[in-house]
Design an enzyme around this catalytic site. Structure first.
Site, PDB file in Angstrom:
ATOM      1  N   SER A 272      33.980  36.621  34.527  1.00 32.67           N
ATOM      2  CA  SER A 272      33.038  35.994  35.469  1.00 32.67           C
ATOM      3  C   SER A 272      31.590  36.062  35.118  1.00 32.67           C
ATOM      4  O   SER A 272      31.314  36.765  34.157  1.00 32.67           O
ATOM      5  CB  SER A 272      33.060  36.852  36.954  1.00 32.67           C
ATOM      6  OG  SER A 272      31.983  36.263  37.885  1.00 32.67           O
ATOM      7  N   GLY A 273      30.951  35.161  35.779  1.00 34.27           N
ATOM      8  CA  GLY A 273      29.332  35.000  35.466  1.00 34.27           C
ATOM      9  C   GLY A 273      28.689  36.005  36.246  1.00 34.27           C
ATOM     10  O   GLY A 273      27.662  36.062  36.288  1.00 34.27           O
ATOM     11  N   ASP A 274      29.413  36.517  37.130  1.00 30.52           N
ATOM     12  CA  ASP A 274      28.562  37.333  38.178  1.00 30.52           C
ATOM     13  C   ASP A 274      29.674  38.524  38.489  1.00 30.52           C
ATOM     14  O   ASP A 274      30.527  38.726  37.762  1.00 30.52           O
ATOM     15  CB  ASP A 274      28.245  36.480  39.531  1.00 30.52           C
ATOM     16  CG  ASP A 274      27.081  37.071  40.174  1.00 30.52           C
ATOM     17  OD1 ASP A 274      26.995  38.265  40.331  1.00 30.52           O
ATOM     18  OD2 ASP A 274      26.274  36.429  40.457  1.00 30.52           O
ATOM     19  N   ASP A 275      29.438  39.307  39.697  1.00 30.42           N
ATOM     20  CA  ASP A 275      30.148  40.282  40.088  1.00 30.42           C
ATOM     21  C   ASP A 275      31.796  39.904  40.135  1.00 30.42           C
ATOM     22  O   ASP A 275      31.895  38.882  40.658  1.00 30.42           O
ATOM     23  CB  ASP A 275      29.871  40.894  41.453  1.00 30.42           C
ATOM     24  CG  ASP A 275      28.294  41.410  41.341  1.00 30.42           C
ATOM     25  OD1 ASP A 275      27.767  41.872  40.386  1.00 30.42           O
ATOM     26  OD2 ASP A 275      27.474  40.868  42.318  1.00 30.42           O
TER      27      ASP A 275
ATOM     28  N   SER B  58      32.622  41.156  32.856  1.00 34.67           N
ATOM     29  CA  SER B  58      31.164  40.417  33.295  1.00 34.67           C
ATOM     30  C   SER B  58      30.208  41.040  32.811  1.00 34.67           C
ATOM     31  O   SER B  58      29.527  42.209  33.199  1.00 34.67           O
ATOM     32  CB  SER B  58      31.359  40.725  34.879  1.00 34.67           C
ATOM     33  OG  SER B  58      30.203  40.051  35.481  1.00 34.67           O
TER      34      SER B  58
END
Length: 476
Positions: free
Chosen positions: A255-258, A289
């Protein structure tokens, strides 16, 4: 005369044979499918998206087909429920709404492709969530998620690892350019509902969050693979938001986030709405991540987060393992958090608590609304190639208390920071933790090795047993 009669009979026989052959060809043109899956409920009625004009060529819009199919199948909600089968193919579609007592099933070679059209007929705009007060990307409303539902009971989204591709690049570009007037759509959002199952799917390239159950209960997310570019904005994996009794297990997320973000509303809006996330189990999660956390608690936590149990967590090349994010104005609480059995490889931080997370929906938040962070437990952790063991920062005059860490071995990277622990405005204890923790978390010795207990009683969602469902159908 006799010869003519014979010729006529032969001609009639040939015509009959050709007719039979045509009928047989039509039968051969049908495809027979049988499939089995495990689910909280099985269904009495089955249809294929092709029965409603669906075309899986990756170019034809199927938005109307999905909407028509679900609308017609909804009549079976009180008659054993229904399921919609999506065969192999690429099925281009905009947003569509689910119904109660319903299963959406994707064949292993089925791909739902989110349309890149910005037409409001494809992506209707709805109001902001009441616990947020505004959209996350812009002050306006929100584009409806690709798969959406509200006020539902007994809903299943599953398959034989079929794929849902959000084709999010165009949305990421608009976000970076500041051209969004409404918040980007999610892949799956279910609101005000109970009895949800999302399982055995691959989710790709979401415009924003991937899976967002909100104001809901009795939720199972199982066997999901989520993949987005590591620099894609806000592509959180699974975000239970003001939800009760949720189980997330056996998921793999890049992911690009959590990878998992636990939420419950934003500042004064979340405080007023007052719906916590509680009784959450996260098991056997694998996360990559580089710029975010494997599990985040907050930052939108103003309705409260309580009784979260995470175990069997594996992370590679991830910024932090479990991160608590909050700040002045949030109010609410994060308490009774239990984490055990983490295996971490190449991390910036292992332990991360942020008390100065600054984003607010507007300027009307209450600066006296301080969060309560207490009873945070970590145990049985092995980490390697770590830059900094911990950065744990509470709020001045609002210390975060009851932090417990036991049996944690953190192997620092060759170029690790000289100061491995940074702690301010926190209180707690440690036992058998290396490298040596900060003074605010004093080591209580080996006799406290069993501290930071993990609850032994099961949550109600842990007792849910799945049924074996089977179905067969013919479709063109």
């Amino acid at each position: 005369m006799r010869t003519q009669v014979i010729k006529m009979v032969l001609l009639l026989v040939m015509v009959a044979l050709l007719s039979l052959g045509g009928a047989e060809s039509r039968k051969l043109g049908q495809i027979s499918e049988s499939f089995e899956y495990s689910a909280i409920s099985c269904r009495s009625h089955t249809a294929s998206i092709t029965d409603f004009g669906g075309v899986g060529d990756g170019q034809t819009s199927n938005t109307k087909a999905f909407r028509d199919a679900i609308n017609q199948l909804s009549r079976y909600s009180s008659d054993g429920g229904s399921q919609l089968f999506v065969p192999a193919g690429k099925w281009l579609t905009g947003s569509f709404n689910l119904t109660s007592h319903f299963t959406l099933y994707l064949h292993k070679d089925a791909v739902l492709l989110a349309t890149q059209s910005q037409d409001l007929n494809e992506w209707p705009v709805i109001k902001p969530l009441p616990s947020y007060g505004r959209g996350r990307d812009a002050a306006g409303g929100r584009y409806t998620s690709l798969i959406f539902g509200t006020n539902l009971t007994d809903v299943i989204i599953t398959g034989d690892n079929g794929t849902i591709d959000g084709q999010g690049a165009i949305w990421w570009q608009k976000f970076h350019q500041g051209k969004l007037k409404n918040t980007r759509p999610y892949l799956i959002e279910i609101m005000y509902s109970s009895g949800l199952q999302i399982s055995n799917l691959t989710l790709l390239n979401s415009p924003s969050w991937n899976v967002h159950p909100v104001y809901s209960s009795d939720i199972l997310v199982q066997g999901i693979t989520i993949i987005a570019p590591i620099r894609s904005p806000n592509t959180d994996g699974i975000n239970p938001d003001s939800c009760t009794n949720t189980r997330i297990e056996d998921c793999y997320i890049v992911s690009g986030d959590d990878c998992v973000a636990v939420k419950s509303g934003w500042d004064e809006y979340g405080i007023a709405f007052g719906m916590p996330t509680k009784h959450l189990s996260i098991r056997r999660l694998t996360c990559i991540s580089p710029y975010s956390a494997a599990i985040a608690l907050g930052s939108e936590m103003s309705g409260g987060i309580e009784d979260v149990r995470a175990e069997g967590i594996t992370a590679f090349n991830t910024e932090s393992a479990v991160r608590i994010k909050t700040g002045v104005g949030r109010g609410g609480y994060v308490k009774a958090i239990y984490v055990k059995g983490m295996s971490l490889h190449t991390m910036k931080w292992v332990f991360r608590i942020t008390g100065n997370y600054g984003s607010h929906p507007d300027n009307h938040y209450d600066p006296n609304a301080l969060p309560v962070i207490q009873n945070i437990n970590y145990r049985d952790i092995v980490a390697e190639n770590v830059s900094i063991a911990a950065r744990m920062e509470g709020i001045s005059n609002d210390p975060f208390t009851g932090i417990c860490i036991s049996n944690a071995t953190i192997g620092l990277a060759a170029k690790a920071k000289k100061v491995s622990w940074t702690c301010t405005d926190i209180q707690g204890m440690t036992s058998h933790v290396t490298p040596r923790p900060c003074d605010l978390l004093p080591d209580q010795g080996p006799e406290k090795l069993s501290a930071c207990d993990f609850p032994t009683e099961r949550l109600p969602i842990d007792t849910v047993e799945l049924q074996k469902c089977s179905s067969s159908l013919n479709y063109m």
